[in-house]
Motif scaffolding. Structure first.
Motif, PDB file in Angstrom:
ATOM      1  N   VAL A 243      11.617  -0.862 -13.784  1.00  0.00           N
ATOM      2  CA  VAL A 243      13.303  -0.710 -14.157  1.00  0.00           C
ATOM      3  C   VAL A 243      13.638  -2.429 -14.300  1.00  0.00           C
ATOM      4  O   VAL A 243      14.439  -2.592 -15.325  1.00  0.00           O
ATOM      5  CB  VAL A 243      13.986   0.066 -13.432  1.00  0.00           C
ATOM      6  CG1 VAL A 243      13.782   1.506 -13.563  1.00  0.00           C
ATOM      7  CG2 VAL A 243      14.087  -0.367 -11.900  1.00  0.00           C
ATOM      8  N   THR A 244      13.140  -3.083 -13.536  1.00  0.00           N
ATOM      9  CA  THR A 244      13.683  -4.630 -13.345  1.00  0.00           C
ATOM     10  C   THR A 244      13.107  -5.246 -14.604  1.00  0.00           C
ATOM     11  O   THR A 244      13.627  -6.081 -15.323  1.00  0.00           O
ATOM     12  CB  THR A 244      13.353  -5.406 -12.005  1.00  0.00           C
ATOM     13  OG1 THR A 244      14.139  -4.420 -10.940  1.00  0.00           O
ATOM     14  CG2 THR A 244      13.769  -6.608 -12.179  1.00  0.00           C
ATOM     15  N   THR A 245      11.707  -4.838 -14.586  1.00  0.00           N
ATOM     16  CA  THR A 245      11.038  -5.750 -15.739  1.00  0.00           C
ATOM     17  C   THR A 245      11.696  -5.218 -17.120  1.00  0.00           C
ATOM     18  O   THR A 245      11.823  -6.242 -18.238  1.00  0.00           O
ATOM     19  CB  THR A 245       9.563  -5.351 -15.885  1.00  0.00           C
ATOM     20  OG1 THR A 245       8.965  -5.479 -14.778  1.00  0.00           O
ATOM     21  CG2 THR A 245       8.642  -5.578 -17.170  1.00  0.00           C
ATOM     22  N   LEU A 246      11.955  -3.960 -17.387  1.00  0.00           N
ATOM     23  CA  LEU A 246      12.730  -3.409 -18.537  1.00  0.00           C
ATOM     24  C   LEU A 246      14.043  -4.207 -18.965  1.00  0.00           C
ATOM     25  O   LEU A 246      14.244  -4.704 -20.007  1.00  0.00           O
ATOM     26  CB  LEU A 246      13.067  -2.055 -18.388  1.00  0.00           C
ATOM     27  CG  LEU A 246      11.917  -1.037 -18.910  1.00  0.00           C
ATOM     28  CD1 LEU A 246      12.340   0.296 -18.140  1.00  0.00           C
ATOM     29  CD2 LEU A 246      11.430  -1.091 -20.110  1.00  0.00           C
ATOM     30  N   LYS A 247      14.797  -4.468 -17.778  1.00  0.00           N
ATOM     31  CA  LYS A 247      15.857  -5.313 -17.958  1.00  0.00           C
ATOM     32  C   LYS A 247      15.826  -6.771 -18.399  1.00  0.00           C
ATOM     33  O   LYS A 247      16.295  -7.255 -19.234  1.00  0.00           O
ATOM     34  CB  LYS A 247      16.847  -5.043 -16.970  1.00  0.00           C
ATOM     35  CG  LYS A 247      17.486  -3.619 -16.673  1.00  0.00           C
ATOM     36  CD  LYS A 247      18.181  -3.184 -17.627  1.00  0.00           C
ATOM     37  CE  LYS A 247      19.421  -3.832 -17.930  1.00  0.00           C
ATOM     38  NZ  LYS A 247      20.399  -3.056 -18.873  1.00  0.00           N
TER      39      LYS A 247
ATOM     40  N   CYS B 134      15.891  -4.647 -22.524  1.00  0.00           N
ATOM     41  CA  CYS B 134      16.377  -3.127 -22.657  1.00  0.00           C
ATOM     42  C   CYS B 134      17.754  -2.895 -22.517  1.00  0.00           C
ATOM     43  O   CYS B 134      18.407  -3.292 -21.297  1.00  0.00           O
ATOM     44  CB  CYS B 134      15.424  -2.238 -21.701  1.00  0.00           C
ATOM     45  SG  CYS B 134      15.583  -0.500 -22.182  1.00  0.00           S
ATOM     46  N   LEU B 135      18.544  -2.419 -23.277  1.00  0.00           N
ATOM     47  CA  LEU B 135      19.945  -2.388 -23.273  1.00  0.00           C
ATOM     48  C   LEU B 135      20.153  -1.155 -22.278  1.00  0.00           C
ATOM     49  O   LEU B 135      20.821  -1.358 -21.337  1.00  0.00           O
ATOM     50  CB  LEU B 135      20.462  -1.824 -24.431  1.00  0.00           C
ATOM     51  CG  LEU B 135      20.406  -3.072 -25.602  1.00  0.00           C
ATOM     52  CD1 LEU B 135      21.133  -2.399 -26.821  1.00  0.00           C
ATOM     53  CD2 LEU B 135      21.096  -4.282 -25.127  1.00  0.00           C
ATOM     54  N   TYR B 136      19.561   0.022 -22.116  1.00  0.00           N
ATOM     55  CA  TYR B 136      19.826   1.198 -21.444  1.00  0.00           C
ATOM     56  C   TYR B 136      18.730   1.652 -20.501  1.00  0.00           C
ATOM     57  O   TYR B 136      17.769   2.204 -21.097  1.00  0.00           O
ATOM     58  CB  TYR B 136      20.407   2.458 -22.017  1.00  0.00           C
ATOM     59  CG  TYR B 136      21.757   1.986 -22.999  1.00  0.00           C
ATOM     60  CD1 TYR B 136      22.971   1.660 -22.282  1.00  0.00           C
ATOM     61  CD2 TYR B 136      21.373   1.730 -24.241  1.00  0.00           C
ATOM     62  CE1 TYR B 136      23.937   1.221 -23.029  1.00  0.00           C
ATOM     63  CE2 TYR B 136      22.546   1.534 -24.886  1.00  0.00           C
ATOM     64  CZ  TYR B 136      23.795   1.002 -24.605  1.00  0.00           C
ATOM     65  OH  TYR B 136      24.823   0.703 -25.318  1.00  0.00           O
ATOM     66  N   VAL B 137      18.572   1.376 -19.333  1.00  0.00           N
ATOM     67  CA  VAL B 137      17.769   1.777 -18.419  1.00  0.00           C
ATOM     68  C   VAL B 137      18.033   2.753 -17.120  1.00  0.00           C
ATOM     69  O   VAL B 137      18.984   2.428 -16.522  1.00  0.00           O
ATOM     70  CB  VAL B 137      16.875   0.393 -17.756  1.00  0.00           C
ATOM     71  CG1 VAL B 137      15.783   0.989 -16.779  1.00  0.00           C
ATOM     72  CG2 VAL B 137      16.646  -0.454 -18.601  1.00  0.00           C
TER      73      VAL B 137
ATOM     74  N   THR C 125      20.826   1.821 -14.146  1.00  0.00           N
ATOM     75  CA  THR C 125      21.465   3.056 -13.685  1.00  0.00           C
ATOM     76  C   THR C 125      20.537   3.790 -12.807  1.00  0.00           C
ATOM     77  O   THR C 125      19.414   4.254 -13.386  1.00  0.00           O
ATOM     78  CB  THR C 125      21.896   3.978 -14.828  1.00  0.00           C
ATOM     79  OG1 THR C 125      22.775   3.114 -15.544  1.00  0.00           O
ATOM     80  CG2 THR C 125      22.586   5.148 -14.405  1.00  0.00           C
ATOM     81  N   ILE C 126      21.024   4.190 -11.574  1.00  0.00           N
ATOM     82  CA  ILE C 126      19.945   4.903 -10.721  1.00  0.00           C
ATOM     83  C   ILE C 126      20.916   6.100 -10.404  1.00  0.00           C
ATOM     84  O   ILE C 126      21.854   6.259  -9.810  1.00  0.00           O
ATOM     85  CB  ILE C 126      19.616   4.110  -9.317  1.00  0.00           C
ATOM     86  CG1 ILE C 126      18.861   2.874  -9.765  1.00  0.00           C
ATOM     87  CG2 ILE C 126      18.735   4.906  -8.544  1.00  0.00           C
ATOM     88  CD1 ILE C 126      18.506   1.962  -8.784  1.00  0.00           C
ATOM     89  N   ILE C 127      19.917   7.200 -10.593  1.00  0.00           N
ATOM     90  CA  ILE C 127      20.579   8.500 -10.107  1.00  0.00           C
ATOM     91  C   ILE C 127      19.633   9.287  -9.177  1.00  0.00           C
ATOM     92  O   ILE C 127      18.449   9.469  -9.595  1.00  0.00           O
ATOM     93  CB  ILE C 127      20.594   9.393 -11.560  1.00  0.00           C
ATOM     94  CG1 ILE C 127      21.274   8.844 -12.565  1.00  0.00           C
ATOM     95  CG2 ILE C 127      20.988  10.890 -11.110  1.00  0.00           C
ATOM     96  CD1 ILE C 127      21.178   9.392 -13.952  1.00  0.00           C
TER      97      ILE C 127
END
Length: 408
Positions: free
Chosen positions: A269-273, A277-280, A307-309
């Motif tokens: 997720v951190t790599t994506l940001k 990436c706009l929405y992770v 965003t962590i659910i």
């Protein structure tokens, strides 16, 4: 955005700041921080050396105790180990041991210090299958005892998950290269592009060596049956490997769903940001009270805007990247549509064509000795699946081999 991915996320200490941080050390007589380090790096001793401006002495302490000292300084979850034991926890906050260690090992590199020296050969040979942290550590320890060591690695470069799994902003490849170069300088031979059981017979390796160490990592990603035929779903370990090999130059959609809550998921997720990436969205099986990822990794992901659910389980998939979730404890449902789905739901070791059996992913044996002259370490061993714990297992298996072959 690949530049952001390639840049180390945490700034190194300056000489003034490292001295200020080291001066906070209480100089404990029976230091709990050193007792809490699985690899036995002895932070109490090297911090004391830094405090009294003996950085060379600090480097010697780190390198002698931990051949992967530069790597562990960057990726070790110190909040679980040495910093959790720091006596300052009861006063204000623990000493930032990892950043002090990084400063010292960077200093060692800048001065081109040669702390470890090759030993005279004792005439005995050891083969190691796998060049991850356990295999590299075992190789170094045995080379320092005079053994002729050869590592077999199936990839085209050594390092295992260090190289192919941990993102560049946490662990740059140049740091891995320097650590491996130190080990090769001790006389260790690394054979690349060689899968044991396919390119070379395990029986021949066993026959040609006095001992064999299986140092195999969890390099295969697990999936979930729901996603077996889902064209939008990929495995986290495969995706991280591709990103690191391409130095962050990969196409990223604007909307990505990640499933999983361990350290690998946080890396994803951190790599994506960092790649823009706009929405992770990260949906996690565990609640925050049960979270498996390290606190540092979780905080980094949250800081990047992920965003962590928590507390949800995937129960169905639909067309167009739709995934339906149910809460584990509450009567809640959730639907998320994504352009890409990345599964970070666990890993396992590939032991196909090797004479070893795993029970729940680990070798069903006590200690490091499997049978005959075969030993094991790494992720297939018992214990935590962290780099620093792999260093511990590498040191232990080297000692076991040495004792088995008549060392003192």
């Amino acid at each position: 955005m690949s530049k952001n991915y390639l840049q180390e996320h945490e700034e190194a200490y300056t000489p003034r700041l490292v001295m200020e941080e080291a001066s906070r050390c209480l100089l404990c007589l029976d230091a709990p921080c050193s007792k809490s380090c699985p690899a036995g790096t002895d932070p109490a001793k090297f911090i004391r050396s830094v405090r009294f401006k003996n950085v060379k002495g600090a480097a010697e302490t780190i390198r002698i105790n931990n051949v992967l000292g530069s790597i562990c300084a960057r990726v070790c979850p110190t909040e679980r180990y040495c910093q959790a034991g720091c006596s300052r926890c009861g006063i204000d906050k623990p000493i930032d041991i990892g950043r002090i260690q990084r400063y010292v090992t960077d200093y060692e590199d800048a001065l081109k210090m040669d702390i470890l020296e090759p030993a005279a050969k004792n005439g005995k040979k050891v083969a190691i299958i796998g060049s991850g942290p356990s295999g590299l550590t075992a190789a170094s320890e045995l080379a320092l005892l005079g053994y002729q060591v050869k590592i077999y690695e199936k990839e085209n470069k050594a390092g295992g998950y260090l190289r192919y799994g941990i993102p560049s902003y946490r662990l740059p490849n140049e740091i891995i290269d320097k650590e491996i170069a130190r080990i090769v300088k001790l006389g260790v031979d690394i054979v690349l592009n060689t899968k044991v059981g396919e390119d070379i017979s395990f029986d021949n390796i066993k026959k040609d060596n006095d001992a064999v160490i299986l140092a195999i990592g969890n390099n295969k990603g697990k999936s979930l049956p729901l996603f077996d035929n889902n064209s939008k779903a990929v495995l986290a370990v495969d995706w991280l490997k591709k990103v690191k090999e391409r130095k962050g130059k990969v196409k990223i959609p604007d909307n990505v769903l990640v499933i999983g809550g361990g350290d690998v998921a946080m890396d994803v997720v951190t790599t994506l940001k960092k790649l823009g990436c706009l929405y992770v969205s990260d949906v996690v099986y565990e609640t925050f009270q049960e979270f498996k990822a390290s606190k540092k990794e979780l905080e980094m992901a949250q800081k990047e805007g992920v965003t962590i659910i928590d507390g949800y389980v995937p129960v169905a998939t639909g067309r167009g990247g739709i995934v339906k979730f149910k809460h584990r404890y509450l009567p809640h449902e959730l639907k998320i549509k994504a352009d890409l789905i990345i599964l970070a739901v666990g890993q396992y070791s590939d032991v196909e064509n090797l004479p070893i059996k795993l029970e729940k992913g680990e070798v069903d044996a006590d200690g490091n000795h499997y049978k005959d002259n075969i030993f094991f370490a790494g992720d297939i061993g018992h214990g935590e699946k962290t780099v620093v714990y792999s260093v511990k297992l590498g040191k232990e298996v080297a000692k076991a081999v040495d004792e088995y072959l008549g060392g003192k």
